[in-house]
Design an enzyme around this catalytic site. Structure first.
Site, PDB file in Angstrom:
ATOM      1  N   HIS A 110       0.848  -1.197   0.000  1.00 39.82           N
ATOM      2  CA  HIS A 110       0.000   0.000   0.000  1.00 39.82           C
ATOM      3  C   HIS A 110       0.883   1.247   0.000  1.00 39.82           C
ATOM      4  O   HIS A 110       1.844   1.328   0.778  1.00 39.82           O
ATOM      5  CB  HIS A 110      -0.914   0.001   1.230  1.00 39.82           C
ATOM      6  N   ASP A 146      -7.068  -2.432   3.890  1.00 39.98           N
ATOM      7  CA  ASP A 146      -5.730  -1.987   4.301  1.00 39.98           C
ATOM      8  C   ASP A 146      -5.556  -1.956   5.818  1.00 39.98           C
ATOM      9  O   ASP A 146      -4.872  -1.074   6.356  1.00 39.98           O
ATOM     10  CB  ASP A 146      -5.403  -0.607   3.687  1.00 39.98           C
ATOM     11  N   GLU A 175       8.429   1.184  -2.791  1.00 36.00           N
ATOM     12  CA  GLU A 175       7.553  -0.002  -2.736  1.00 36.00           C
ATOM     13  C   GLU A 175       8.262  -1.227  -3.292  1.00 36.00           C
ATOM     14  O   GLU A 175       8.184  -2.318  -2.725  1.00 36.00           O
ATOM     15  CB  GLU A 175       6.285   0.223  -3.564  1.00 36.00           C
TER      16      GLU A 175
END
Ligand code: GRF
Length: 212
Positions: A110, A146, A175
Site C-alpha cells: 500500500h 488496508d 515499494e
C-alpha cells in the site's frame, strides 16, 4: 523455503516487475506460479508473459458477487499450485473466500504509512492532508481495507513541489524494494503473526536470521 507465489495485478505491474527481477537474479527465493488480473489489458500481464510466467484473466464484471469472483481466483490460484498470494496494485477488495483459502498468506503493498490514508489514491490523500512524510506499507491482508497486520514500512518525504505523479513515483520506487524485502523475510521464515490482543489486533514480529 521457496515461496510459490500468485501475484494479482490490475495495472502497470511494476511491483510484479520488481518481484520477477528479484527472482531472476536469485535475490528472492520464490517462484511466480501465476499472475492474475481482473483486467485483460493490464500491463502487468505483459510483464509476466515476457518472462514466460503463466497468466490468467478473471474479469470481475463477469461475476455476480465479490465472493463468486474470489471463488474463481481461488480456483485458478490453486490449479497453479500457488501457496502465497501477493496483491500488487490489485484494485479489488478481497473477501474471506480468498483469505480463508490462503490463511495468513495474502500480502498487500500500500502506498502510504498505514493506518494513514487507506483505500484508493493514498498519495493524493497524503498531498491533500499536507503531511510532510508518507511512505509505503507491506501488510498481511485481513477482511478490512488496508487494515491487516503490518510487516514492513518505509518513510518517504513529501516535497513542497510534489504533485500526485511526482509523489507516487517516489513512493513506488520504495515499494519495489520494500515488497521484495518483505517477501524475502517470509521466505526465510522470519515473519510471525502474533495472537490477537484484547482488541483483536495481531502484530507481526520479525525474527532474527535462522541459525546457519
Ligand atoms: C502501487 O502504488 C501500489 O501500492 C498501489 O497501486 C500501485 C501499483 O503499481 N496499490 P504497479 O501496478 O505495481 O506498478
Amino acid at each position: 523455503m521457496t515461496l510459490e507465489l500468485g501475484v494479482l495485478v490490475s495495472g502497470s505491474g511494476t511491483n510484479l516487475g520488481a518481484i520477477l527481477a528479484a527472482v531472476a537474479e536469485r535475490r528472492l527465493d520464490a517462484r511466480v506460479r501465476l499472475v492474475v488480473s481482473n483486467k485483460a489489458d493490464a500491463k502487468g500481464l505483459d510483464r509476466a508473459r515476457a518472462v514466460g510466467v503463466p497468466t490468467a484473466v478473471v474479469p470481475h464484471g463477469a461475476f455476480p458477487t465479490r465472493q463468486a469472483f474470489d471463488e474463481e481466483l481461488v480456483r485458478v490460484l490453486r490449479a497453479a499450485n500457488v501457496e502465497w498470494v501477493v496483491l500488487a496494485g490489485f484494485m479489488r477488495v478481497v473477501t474471506p473466500v480468498l483469505l480463508d483459502a490462503f490463511r495468513d498468506r495474502v500480502v498487500n503493498i500500500h502506498p502510504a504509512l498505514l493506518p494513514a490514508f487507506p483505500g484508493v489514491d493514498a498519495q493524493a490523500q497524503a498531498l491533500a492532508y499536507g503531511v510532510k512524510i508518507t511512505g509505503c506499507t507491506v501488510h498481511f491482508v485481513d477482511a478490512g481495507v488496508d487494515t491487516g497486520p503490518i510487516i514492513l514500512q518505509e518513510a518517504v518525504p513529501v516535497l513542497d513541489t510534489d504533485d500526485r505523479a511526482a509523489l507516487a513515483a517516489r513512493v513506488l520506487e520504495r515499494e519495489h524494494e520494500l515488497l521484495v524485502r518483505a517477501l524475502g523475510l517470509i521466505a526465510a521464515g522470519r515473519v510471525q503473526i502474533g495472537a490477537p490482543d484484547e482488541r483483536g489486533r495481531r502484530r507481526v514480529s520479525i525474527g532474527g536470521p535462522p541459525a546457519a
